[in-house]
Scaffold this motif. Structure first.
Motif, PDB file in Angstrom:
ATOM      1  N   SER A  94      30.997  12.763  10.805  1.00  0.00           N
ATOM      2  CA  SER A  94      30.750  11.700  11.813  1.00  0.00           C
ATOM      3  C   SER A  94      31.225  10.302  11.269  1.00  0.00           C
ATOM      4  O   SER A  94      31.679   9.529  11.963  1.00  0.00           O
ATOM      5  N   LEU A  95      31.071  10.348  10.080  1.00  0.00           N
ATOM      6  CA  LEU A  95      31.293   8.934   9.346  1.00  0.00           C
ATOM      7  C   LEU A  95      32.035   9.144   8.248  1.00  0.00           C
ATOM      8  O   LEU A  95      31.642   9.929   7.093  1.00  0.00           O
ATOM      9  N   THR A  96      33.039   8.249   7.916  1.00  0.00           N
ATOM     10  CA  THR A  96      33.665   8.366   6.616  1.00  0.00           C
ATOM     11  C   THR A  96      33.947   6.798   5.923  1.00  0.00           C
ATOM     12  O   THR A  96      33.889   5.720   6.790  1.00  0.00           O
ATOM     13  N   ASP A  97      34.024   6.844   4.674  1.00  0.00           N
ATOM     14  CA  ASP A  97      34.447   5.300   4.142  1.00  0.00           C
ATOM     15  C   ASP A  97      35.240   5.729   2.783  1.00  0.00           C
ATOM     16  O   ASP A  97      35.252   6.777   2.169  1.00  0.00           O
ATOM     17  N   SER A  98      36.097   4.598   2.492  1.00  0.00           N
ATOM     18  CA  SER A  98      37.113   4.898   1.379  1.00  0.00           C
ATOM     19  C   SER A  98      37.054   3.589   0.772  1.00  0.00           C
ATOM     20  O   SER A  98      36.926   2.335   1.430  1.00  0.00           O
ATOM     21  N   ALA A  99      37.590   3.713  -0.608  1.00  0.00           N
ATOM     22  CA  ALA A  99      37.752   2.532  -1.339  1.00  0.00           C
ATOM     23  C   ALA A  99      38.762   1.788  -0.715  1.00  0.00           C
ATOM     24  O   ALA A  99      39.751   2.322  -0.323  1.00  0.00           O
ATOM     25  N   ALA A 100      39.188   0.442  -1.094  1.00  0.00           N
ATOM     26  CA  ALA A 100      39.891  -0.576  -0.439  1.00  0.00           C
ATOM     27  C   ALA A 100      41.262   0.077  -1.111  1.00  0.00           C
ATOM     28  O   ALA A 100      42.242   0.119  -0.336  1.00  0.00           O
ATOM     29  N   SER A 101      41.411   0.453  -2.226  1.00  0.00           N
ATOM     30  CA  SER A 101      42.662   0.827  -2.965  1.00  0.00           C
ATOM     31  C   SER A 101      43.361   1.978  -2.215  1.00  0.00           C
ATOM     32  O   SER A 101      44.347   2.157  -2.348  1.00  0.00           O
ATOM     33  N   VAL A 102      42.515   2.694  -1.674  1.00  0.00           N
ATOM     34  CA  VAL A 102      43.105   3.951  -0.890  1.00  0.00           C
ATOM     35  C   VAL A 102      43.141   3.960   0.479  1.00  0.00           C
ATOM     36  O   VAL A 102      43.537   4.980   1.256  1.00  0.00           O
ATOM     37  N   LYS A 103      42.324   3.152   1.118  1.00  0.00           N
ATOM     38  CA  LYS A 103      41.993   2.985   2.608  1.00  0.00           C
ATOM     39  C   LYS A 103      43.364   2.980   3.338  1.00  0.00           C
ATOM     40  O   LYS A 103      44.288   2.196   2.868  1.00  0.00           O
ATOM     41  N   GLY A 104      43.444   3.705   4.359  1.00  0.00           N
ATOM     42  CA  GLY A 104      44.752   3.791   5.183  1.00  0.00           C
ATOM     43  C   GLY A 104      45.826   4.966   4.660  1.00  0.00           C
ATOM     44  O   GLY A 104      46.892   5.214   5.239  1.00  0.00           O
ATOM     45  N   ARG A 105      45.578   5.252   3.498  1.00  0.00           N
ATOM     46  CA  ARG A 105      46.499   6.289   2.495  1.00  0.00           C
ATOM     47  C   ARG A 105      45.735   7.488   2.429  1.00  0.00           C
ATOM     48  O   ARG A 105      46.291   8.823   2.524  1.00  0.00           O
ATOM     49  N   PHE A 106      44.549   7.814   1.990  1.00  0.00           N
ATOM     50  CA  PHE A 106      43.934   8.689   1.846  1.00  0.00           C
ATOM     51  C   PHE A 106      42.769   9.076   2.997  1.00  0.00           C
ATOM     52  O   PHE A 106      42.125   8.244   3.431  1.00  0.00           O
ATOM     53  N   THR A 107      42.698  10.249   3.426  1.00  0.00           N
ATOM     54  CA  THR A 107      41.557  10.841   4.379  1.00  0.00           C
ATOM     55  C   THR A 107      40.624  11.774   3.975  1.00  0.00           C
ATOM     56  O   THR A 107      41.281  12.899   3.453  1.00  0.00           O
ATOM     57  N   ILE A 108      39.471  11.676   4.048  1.00  0.00           N
ATOM     58  CA  ILE A 108      38.547  12.625   3.556  1.00  0.00           C
ATOM     59  C   ILE A 108      38.002  13.596   4.747  1.00  0.00           C
ATOM     60  O   ILE A 108      38.061  12.788   5.911  1.00  0.00           O
ATOM     61  N   SER A 109      37.899  14.768   4.620  1.00  0.00           N
ATOM     62  CA  SER A 109      37.470  15.375   5.852  1.00  0.00           C
ATOM     63  C   SER A 109      36.738  16.771   5.256  1.00  0.00           C
ATOM     64  O   SER A 109      36.814  17.028   4.032  1.00  0.00           O
ATOM     65  N   ARG A 110      36.049  17.432   6.050  1.00  0.00           N
ATOM     66  CA  ARG A 110      35.222  18.553   5.833  1.00  0.00           C
ATOM     67  C   ARG A 110      35.278  19.585   6.802  1.00  0.00           C
ATOM     68  O   ARG A 110      35.355  19.281   7.944  1.00  0.00           O
ATOM     69  N   ASP A 111      35.238  20.990   6.307  1.00  0.00           N
ATOM     70  CA  ASP A 111      35.017  21.979   7.164  1.00  0.00           C
ATOM     71  C   ASP A 111      33.495  22.816   6.859  1.00  0.00           C
ATOM     72  O   ASP A 111      33.776  23.494   5.927  1.00  0.00           O
ATOM     73  N   ASN A 112      32.538  22.550   7.422  1.00  0.00           N
ATOM     74  CA  ASN A 112      31.395  23.040   7.342  1.00  0.00           C
ATOM     75  C   ASN A 112      31.219  24.651   7.171  1.00  0.00           C
ATOM     76  O   ASN A 112      30.573  25.324   6.639  1.00  0.00           O
TER      77      ASN A 112
END
Length: 122
Positions: free
Chosen positions: A56-74
């Motif tokens: 439901s929530l994600t966060d990323s380091a400033a260095s990768v924000k907008g370029r990397f996307t974290i996701s999961r499939d439980n």
């Protein structure tokens, strides 16, 4: 036994994409927030991105924000990192880790994978 197995690393062109996967087993994956952490050559560990238990929530380091996307499939016990617009400075060993969220206190992470190497070079 608990296992986190990263895959998907390799050589990528600057500007290109890579998708990393982390297959979890031996524990209830959905009970844990998950993170990606990386280590560049000669550098310390750097937190990259985190995701809550349900995604439901994600966060990323400033260095990768907008370029990397974290996701999961439980349902598949799998964590992903979609990396776009890769830069040479993204070159690092990438680890998935369980039980930390936006954390650089590494003792908060209960389980670690062994990593997958990402090299960004033309």
């Amino acid at each position: 036994e608990v296992q986190l197995v990263e895959s998907g690393g390799g050589l990528a062109q600057p500007g290109g994409p890579l998708t990393l996967s982390c297959a979890a087993s031996g524990f209830t994956f959905s009970n844990y927030p998950m993170s990606w952490v990386r280590q560049a050559p000669g550098k310390g560990l750097e937190w990259v991105s985190s995701i809550t238990r349900t995604g439901s929530l994600t966060d990323s380091a400033a260095s990768v924000k907008g370029r990397f996307t974290i996701s999961r499939d439980n349902a598949k016990n799998t964590l992903y990192l979609q990396m776009n617009n890769l830069k040479p400075e993204d070159t690092a060993m990438y680890y998935c880790a369980a039980n930390g969220y936006c954390a650089s206190s590494w003792k908060l992470y209960k389980y670690w994978g062994q990593g997958t190497q990402v090299t960004v070079s033309s």
